[in-house]
Design a protein around this motif. Sequence first.
Motif, PDB file in Angstrom:
ATOM      1  N   VAL A  36       0.849  -1.205   0.000  1.00 15.19           N
ATOM      2  CA  VAL A  36       0.000   0.000   0.000  1.00 15.19           C
ATOM      3  C   VAL A  36       0.884   1.253   0.000  1.00 15.19           C
ATOM      4  O   VAL A  36       0.649   2.189  -0.764  1.00 15.19           O
ATOM      5  CB  VAL A  36      -0.967   0.005   1.216  1.00 15.19           C
ATOM      6  CG1 VAL A  36      -1.529   1.394   1.477  1.00 15.19           C
ATOM      7  CG2 VAL A  36      -2.110  -0.976   0.987  1.00 15.19           C
ATOM      8  N   LEU A  37       1.920   1.253   0.829  1.00  9.82           N
ATOM      9  CA  LEU A  37       2.802   2.433   0.900  1.00  9.82           C
ATOM     10  C   LEU A  37       3.587   2.627  -0.396  1.00  9.82           C
ATOM     11  O   LEU A  37       3.713   3.738  -0.899  1.00  9.82           O
ATOM     12  CB  LEU A  37       3.765   2.313   2.091  1.00  9.82           C
ATOM     13  CG  LEU A  37       3.175   2.557   3.473  1.00  9.82           C
ATOM     14  CD1 LEU A  37       4.232   2.339   4.554  1.00  9.82           C
ATOM     15  CD2 LEU A  37       2.608   3.966   3.602  1.00  9.82           C
ATOM     16  N   VAL A  38       4.094   1.510  -0.950  1.00  8.97           N
ATOM     17  CA  VAL A  38       4.928   1.620  -2.156  1.00  8.97           C
ATOM     18  C   VAL A  38       4.071   1.961  -3.381  1.00  8.97           C
ATOM     19  O   VAL A  38       4.373   2.898  -4.126  1.00  8.97           O
ATOM     20  CB  VAL A  38       5.725   0.305  -2.382  1.00  8.97           C
ATOM     21  CG1 VAL A  38       6.451   0.334  -3.718  1.00  8.97           C
ATOM     22  CG2 VAL A  38       6.720   0.104  -1.252  1.00  8.97           C
ATOM     23  N   LEU A  39       2.997   1.193  -3.583  1.00 10.16           N
ATOM     24  CA  LEU A  39       2.188   1.392  -4.793  1.00 10.16           C
ATOM     25  C   LEU A  39       1.223   2.566  -4.656  1.00 10.16           C
ATOM     26  O   LEU A  39       1.019   3.335  -5.585  1.00 10.16           O
ATOM     27  CB  LEU A  39       1.390   0.114  -5.122  1.00 10.16           C
ATOM     28  CG  LEU A  39       2.207  -1.137  -5.436  1.00 10.16           C
ATOM     29  CD1 LEU A  39       1.292  -2.323  -5.674  1.00 10.16           C
ATOM     30  CD2 LEU A  39       3.093  -0.915  -6.660  1.00 10.16           C
ATOM     31  N   LYS A 102      16.247  -3.260  -4.889  1.00  8.01           N
ATOM     32  CA  LYS A 102      15.579  -4.075  -5.921  1.00  8.01           C
ATOM     33  C   LYS A 102      15.506  -5.551  -5.512  1.00  8.01           C
ATOM     34  O   LYS A 102      14.525  -6.232  -5.786  1.00  8.01           O
ATOM     35  CB  LYS A 102      16.304  -3.949  -7.263  1.00  8.01           C
ATOM     36  CG  LYS A 102      15.941  -2.652  -7.969  1.00  8.01           C
ATOM     37  CD  LYS A 102      16.330  -2.686  -9.425  1.00  8.01           C
ATOM     38  CE  LYS A 102      15.797  -1.415 -10.089  1.00  8.01           C
ATOM     39  NZ  LYS A 102      16.114  -1.338 -11.493  1.00  8.01           N
ATOM     40  N   VAL A 103      16.562  -6.033  -4.856  1.00  3.83           N
ATOM     41  CA  VAL A 103      16.564  -7.438  -4.408  1.00  3.83           C
ATOM     42  C   VAL A 103      15.493  -7.619  -3.327  1.00  3.83           C
ATOM     43  O   VAL A 103      14.738  -8.597  -3.328  1.00  3.83           O
ATOM     44  CB  VAL A 103      17.964  -7.841  -3.871  1.00  3.83           C
ATOM     45  CG1 VAL A 103      17.964  -9.258  -3.339  1.00  3.83           C
ATOM     46  CG2 VAL A 103      19.016  -7.672  -4.955  1.00  3.83           C
ATOM     47  N   ILE A 104      15.408  -6.644  -2.407  1.00  6.45           N
ATOM     48  CA  ILE A 104      14.405  -6.725  -1.340  1.00  6.45           C
ATOM     49  C   ILE A 104      13.000  -6.700  -1.951  1.00  6.45           C
ATOM     50  O   ILE A 104      12.127  -7.465  -1.547  1.00  6.45           O
ATOM     51  CB  ILE A 104      14.610  -5.569  -0.333  1.00  6.45           C
ATOM     52  CG1 ILE A 104      15.926  -5.805   0.427  1.00  6.45           C
ATOM     53  CG2 ILE A 104      13.442  -5.473   0.640  1.00  6.45           C
ATOM     54  CD1 ILE A 104      16.244  -4.803   1.486  1.00  6.45           C
ATOM     55  N   SER A 105      12.797  -5.852  -2.949  1.00  2.00           N
ATOM     56  CA  SER A 105      11.496  -5.791  -3.618  1.00  2.00           C
ATOM     57  C   SER A 105      11.146  -7.132  -4.250  1.00  2.00           C
ATOM     58  O   SER A 105      10.016  -7.605  -4.143  1.00  2.00           O
ATOM     59  CB  SER A 105      11.500  -4.723  -4.709  1.00  2.00           C
ATOM     60  OG  SER A 105      11.756  -3.480  -4.147  1.00  2.00           O
ATOM     61  N   GLU A 279       2.161  -6.468  -9.773  1.00  2.00           N
ATOM     62  CA  GLU A 279       2.290  -5.027  -9.992  1.00  2.00           C
ATOM     63  C   GLU A 279       3.461  -4.464  -9.170  1.00  2.00           C
ATOM     64  O   GLU A 279       4.253  -3.658  -9.647  1.00  2.00           O
ATOM     65  CB  GLU A 279       0.982  -4.326  -9.607  1.00  2.00           C
ATOM     66  CG  GLU A 279       0.936  -2.897 -10.117  1.00  2.00           C
ATOM     67  CD  GLU A 279      -0.249  -2.122  -9.577  1.00  2.00           C
ATOM     68  OE1 GLU A 279      -1.200  -2.741  -9.069  1.00  2.00           O
ATOM     69  OE2 GLU A 279      -0.203  -0.885  -9.652  1.00  2.00           O
ATOM     70  N   PHE A 280       3.533  -4.945  -7.931  1.00  2.00           N
ATOM     71  CA  PHE A 280       4.596  -4.509  -7.013  1.00  2.00           C
ATOM     72  C   PHE A 280       5.970  -4.828  -7.614  1.00  2.00           C
ATOM     73  O   PHE A 280       6.854  -3.987  -7.658  1.00  2.00           O
ATOM     74  CB  PHE A 280       4.419  -5.250  -5.681  1.00  2.00           C
ATOM     75  CG  PHE A 280       5.390  -4.845  -4.621  1.00  2.00           C
ATOM     76  CD1 PHE A 280       5.127  -3.765  -3.801  1.00  2.00           C
ATOM     77  CD2 PHE A 280       6.560  -5.554  -4.425  1.00  2.00           C
ATOM     78  CE1 PHE A 280       6.025  -3.392  -2.819  1.00  2.00           C
ATOM     79  CE2 PHE A 280       7.457  -5.185  -3.446  1.00  2.00           C
ATOM     80  CZ  PHE A 280       7.186  -4.101  -2.642  1.00  2.00           C
ATOM     81  N   PHE A 281       6.086  -6.057  -8.115  1.00  2.00           N
ATOM     82  CA  PHE A 281       7.366  -6.510  -8.680  1.00  2.00           C
ATOM     83  C   PHE A 281       7.739  -5.640  -9.876  1.00  2.00           C
ATOM     84  O   PHE A 281       8.861  -5.144  -9.982  1.00  2.00           O
ATOM     85  CB  PHE A 281       7.252  -7.984  -9.088  1.00  2.00           C
ATOM     86  CG  PHE A 281       8.533  -8.553  -9.619  1.00  2.00           C
ATOM     87  CD1 PHE A 281       9.579  -8.851  -8.764  1.00  2.00           C
ATOM     88  CD2 PHE A 281       8.693  -8.778 -10.973  1.00  2.00           C
ATOM     89  CE1 PHE A 281      10.769  -9.365  -9.246  1.00  2.00           C
ATOM     90  CE2 PHE A 281       9.886  -9.301 -11.477  1.00  2.00           C
ATOM     91  CZ  PHE A 281      10.919  -9.595 -10.605  1.00  2.00           C
ATOM     92  N   LEU A 282       6.778  -5.444 -10.795  1.00  2.00           N
ATOM     93  CA  LEU A 282       7.066  -4.682 -12.008  1.00  2.00           C
ATOM     94  C   LEU A 282       7.415  -3.236 -11.674  1.00  2.00           C
ATOM     95  O   LEU A 282       8.367  -2.681 -12.203  1.00  2.00           O
ATOM     96  CB  LEU A 282       5.843  -4.722 -12.945  1.00  2.00           C
ATOM     97  CG  LEU A 282       5.542  -6.095 -13.554  1.00  2.00           C
ATOM     98  CD1 LEU A 282       4.262  -6.039 -14.384  1.00  2.00           C
ATOM     99  CD2 LEU A 282       6.704  -6.587 -14.412  1.00  2.00           C
ATOM    100  N   LYS A 283       6.637  -2.634 -10.767  1.00  2.00           N
ATOM    101  CA  LYS A 283       6.877  -1.228 -10.456  1.00  2.00           C
ATOM    102  C   LYS A 283       8.243  -1.025  -9.792  1.00  2.00           C
ATOM    103  O   LYS A 283       8.991  -0.115 -10.149  1.00  2.00           O
ATOM    104  CB  LYS A 283       5.771  -0.669  -9.558  1.00  2.00           C
ATOM    105  CG  LYS A 283       6.018   0.798  -9.251  1.00  2.00           C
ATOM    106  CD  LYS A 283       4.848   1.505  -8.643  1.00  2.00           C
ATOM    107  CE  LYS A 283       5.251   2.943  -8.326  1.00  2.00           C
ATOM    108  NZ  LYS A 283       4.212   3.695  -7.675  1.00  2.00           N
ATOM    109  N   THR A 284       8.534  -1.889  -8.819  1.00  2.00           N
ATOM    110  CA  THR A 284       9.794  -1.687  -8.094  1.00  2.00           C
ATOM    111  C   THR A 284      11.013  -2.050  -8.950  1.00  2.00           C
ATOM    112  O   THR A 284      12.118  -1.642  -8.662  1.00  2.00           O
ATOM    113  CB  THR A 284       9.829  -2.471  -6.773  1.00  2.00           C
ATOM    114  OG1 THR A 284       9.475  -3.818  -7.059  1.00  2.00           O
ATOM    115  CG2 THR A 284       8.888  -1.895  -5.749  1.00  2.00           C
ATOM    116  N   PHE A 289       3.964   0.691 -17.525  1.00  2.00           N
ATOM    117  CA  PHE A 289       3.196   0.653 -18.767  1.00  2.00           C
ATOM    118  C   PHE A 289       2.646   2.045 -19.022  1.00  2.00           C
ATOM    119  O   PHE A 289       1.583   2.411 -18.533  1.00  2.00           O
ATOM    120  CB  PHE A 289       2.058  -0.362 -18.675  1.00  2.00           C
ATOM    121  CG  PHE A 289       2.561  -1.760 -18.412  1.00  2.00           C
ATOM    122  CD1 PHE A 289       3.109  -2.519 -19.434  1.00  2.00           C
ATOM    123  CD2 PHE A 289       2.512  -2.295 -17.132  1.00  2.00           C
ATOM    124  CE1 PHE A 289       3.592  -3.791 -19.185  1.00  2.00           C
ATOM    125  CE2 PHE A 289       3.006  -3.564 -16.883  1.00  2.00           C
ATOM    126  CZ  PHE A 289       3.548  -4.319 -17.918  1.00  2.00           C
ATOM    127  N   GLY A 290       3.400   2.867 -19.729  1.00  2.00           N
ATOM    128  CA  GLY A 290       2.988   4.248 -19.967  1.00  2.00           C
ATOM    129  C   GLY A 290       1.775   4.318 -20.877  1.00  2.00           C
ATOM    130  O   GLY A 290       1.616   3.509 -21.783  1.00  2.00           O
TER     131      GLY A 290
END
Lengths: 291, 117
Positions: A36-39, A102-105, A279-284, A289-290
Amino acid sequence: MHFSAWVVIALIVSGSFAGLLGALVGIGGGLIVVPVLVLGFGVDIKIAIASSLVAVVASSTAAGSVYVGKGLANMRLGMTLEIATTLGGISGGLLAVLIPAKVISGLFAALMVVTSTLIVRSKELPKRAPPSSGENANSVDGQETVGQLSGSYYDPYHKELIHYQAERLALGSAVSFVAGIMSGLLGVGGGFIKVPAMTLGMKVPMKVAAATSNFMIGVTAASSLFVYFARGLIHPMIAAPIAIGISIGAIYGTSVSQKVSPGVLKKIMGVLMIFTAIEFFLKTMGVTFGI
Amino acid sequence: MNSNQESSALATDRKVVQFLLRAGLGLSVVLMFVGLVVSLSSGETTPTPVEMKSLFANGLTLGNHLMGAGVLLLGLTPVLRVLMLVYLWYREKDWKFAIIALIVFTTLMVSISLGGG
């Protein structure tokens, strides 16, 4: 980051949902708070994990106090396993500082997929018998034994007193150490691996295992929270509203959890979390997807 | 310890720990909430990091100071719960578990000292 009063209110509401779902579905607050905080709020992953640890201590303290009062949390068993979880918690907190974001994400996204799959596949527990007229909210449901890792609790479904003796402490401690590392590294409670270790490995009844795990999480998360606090990763304006919200949600959720059957809610949450993990994985990882 | 004494000791343990957890959580939530209101009403809109040791020095805004103190108290609540159980189990002559609680408390002190260093 620009924080208006509305953003703060949105954080309190998000925290309340995380606390409520944590109590009803069993997915600890961290697995909801971090994405929630990240996305939702664009918070950096390590700051999100630090904030989540504050929230996890708050929800565990709120729920733990209820379970201790009812005698369901076995404090001696919890304390014994806490030797391993606190060592794991400190190690996880120190590792988090060294490991790239990135590894943590990636690890967090993987953890979300694993836990949500477990939740979707989990079997429904038998419904509890309706409370008898003599039962009240302050009654004691269980008791531990002085000097031993054993105890008893009243099972309202079968209407009998169940005695238990914890076995294979080495196995429980090993799993607790891993749970502690995960807590410190990813800002989650780690109950999803401690509870099966206690029930399947140590032969502790489900109700006692869940209550004891919840009771332990506060100490585990606190051990790594201090490491994050020392590194300047605590942003009170993010952590405080989430912690306030999760305390309200956890207190309310724990008080109504006896009356609610979480079956459908669990499946929806599980599926939703798998999509959130992607979504979390892709964003971080920086994939967008512009439009 | 006979079974009546044991039941009474266990009931005391539960009450004391429950009170401690609730008091710690309640007080830290109040501190965080007041700090949040102070921060917002003084126009702070950017979250800033707060280190544990900076709580004992000047330089923080009042809002951040209060919220930071709330976070610290929240983190210390489980630590105090462990310390309380060291005492309660020692009083009950449950030596084994008093020592186990003392080990957990020592580990937490190491974690806090990492924060202070």
